[in-house]
Write an enzyme that holds these catalytic residues in place. Sequence first.
Site: not given
Length: 506
Positions: A241-243, A248-249, A263, A355
């Site tokens: 899904l993303g990085s 990464e996810v 994750k 965060d």
Amino acid sequence: MGSVCMRLWAYLQPFLPCWSQEADKSVVIENPGAYCPPEANRSQGQYFVALFDYEARTAEDLSFHAGDKLQVLDTSHEGWWLARHLEKKGPGLGQQLQGYIPSNYVAEDRSLQAEPWFFGAIKRADAEKQLLYSENQTGAFLIRESESQKGDFSLSVLDEGVVKHYRIRRLDEGGFFLTRRKTFSTLNEFVNYYTTTSDGLCVKLEKPCLKIQVPTPFDLSYKTVDQWEIDRNSIQLLKRLGSGQFGEVWEGLWNNTTPVAVKTLKPGSMDPNDFLREAQIMKSLRHPKLIQLYAVCTLEDPIYIITELMRHGSLQEYLQNDGGSKIRLTQQVDMAAQVASGMAYLESQNYIHRDLAARNVLVGEHNIYKVADFGLARVFKVDNEDIYESKHEIKLPVKWTAPEAIRTNKFSIKSDVWSFGILLYEIITYGKMPYSGMTGAQVIHMLGQNYRLPQPSNCPEQFYSIMMECWNVEPKQRPTFETLHWKLEDYFEPDSSYSDTNNFIN
């Protein structure tokens, strides 16, 4: 003052113990969603009705459909009850007639909570959002607990694309009414009557509002309630899904049954022991607007963090990809209100995010937004020019961090409030980088000169004033998340009004 107290009680009540309502190798906890499980009598054989469909995740689970009748046999596992299905030939149930069920998917039979039109202690704004789903038609309705009057109820009705609200008042001797010329002994009688005639309502009641927002079970399964470390072979990685700088996810699948987010962390990005200490706290935090941690795999690299899957990714990407083509101010305010709700819960638990930013808010179906990665900032190891590294090895995303946290390394819920103000800037600018063109060092210098982000061109004054409150130089002068939640919930309706039945009487 009295109304403020009542609103405070209405706000805190969902976080009190639920006295008012309410394979396999794997994981930990999940988010209870908008529904709190009922208090089950420990005696054998109490009868319950299913509120939602549930498909078994393990061989020990029991599948069922909304409306099915169940007999609860054992409530000793937190969040998961042993139950027997009372309808032997239920569709799709096969031969499995007994097994574990998520307790927040059921309500005691013949109770108010079991009624399809009863939505419990949801807020007025949430009632409107749910009734306005396209699946509902004119006449769709729900009954909810009153926000301002404890013990009273409110009726919300959809009428030609507009939601109207009515106070359901109580009689001193018991019973309910909209107008005193027609009273009812029970809410069931009330609903039955107004489904046959409008008699003072804007429209006759038709079908109950669809319960589209399905709660999430507390854990992946009853066996994982007390487990934390799981076998990584129980996780399949399906789609990246993303990085980012930490790893990464992925969209994944647990036990061949349950969609999850995974994750995968770069080697050395966190100390497993530090993370597990923090995770013991994180897993106990349960709220509909927080991503609940399910499980971890830390025995070898890469470390896996398994959580609930939110299919639309981060709020940052969601905002940037839309760019204002569909998202309007009403939805932007709703985003902010939902995040404030989750943060108000962390505030009530004396927990600090550290965060908070659009990249750490995730987007689900039906415009649901949840706060993610709370607490992880304490255990990640990073190296980036926009990260301020203190002498105590605490790493800070400078553009989102309060000045006192940068200066003294002291974090508080008030430093999270500052970050929330930056998040509001991201929301109203469709994901633009705050302090664009400045380095982290330049931002630190400008903050020292009392600089604040200017009001974006498309930002209403009312919205910007909330941002500025979050950026008060004195932490104690910044609003609480509880206050921020109220302000955003009431953004468009500072004086909540109810429809008058006299307006619709012929």
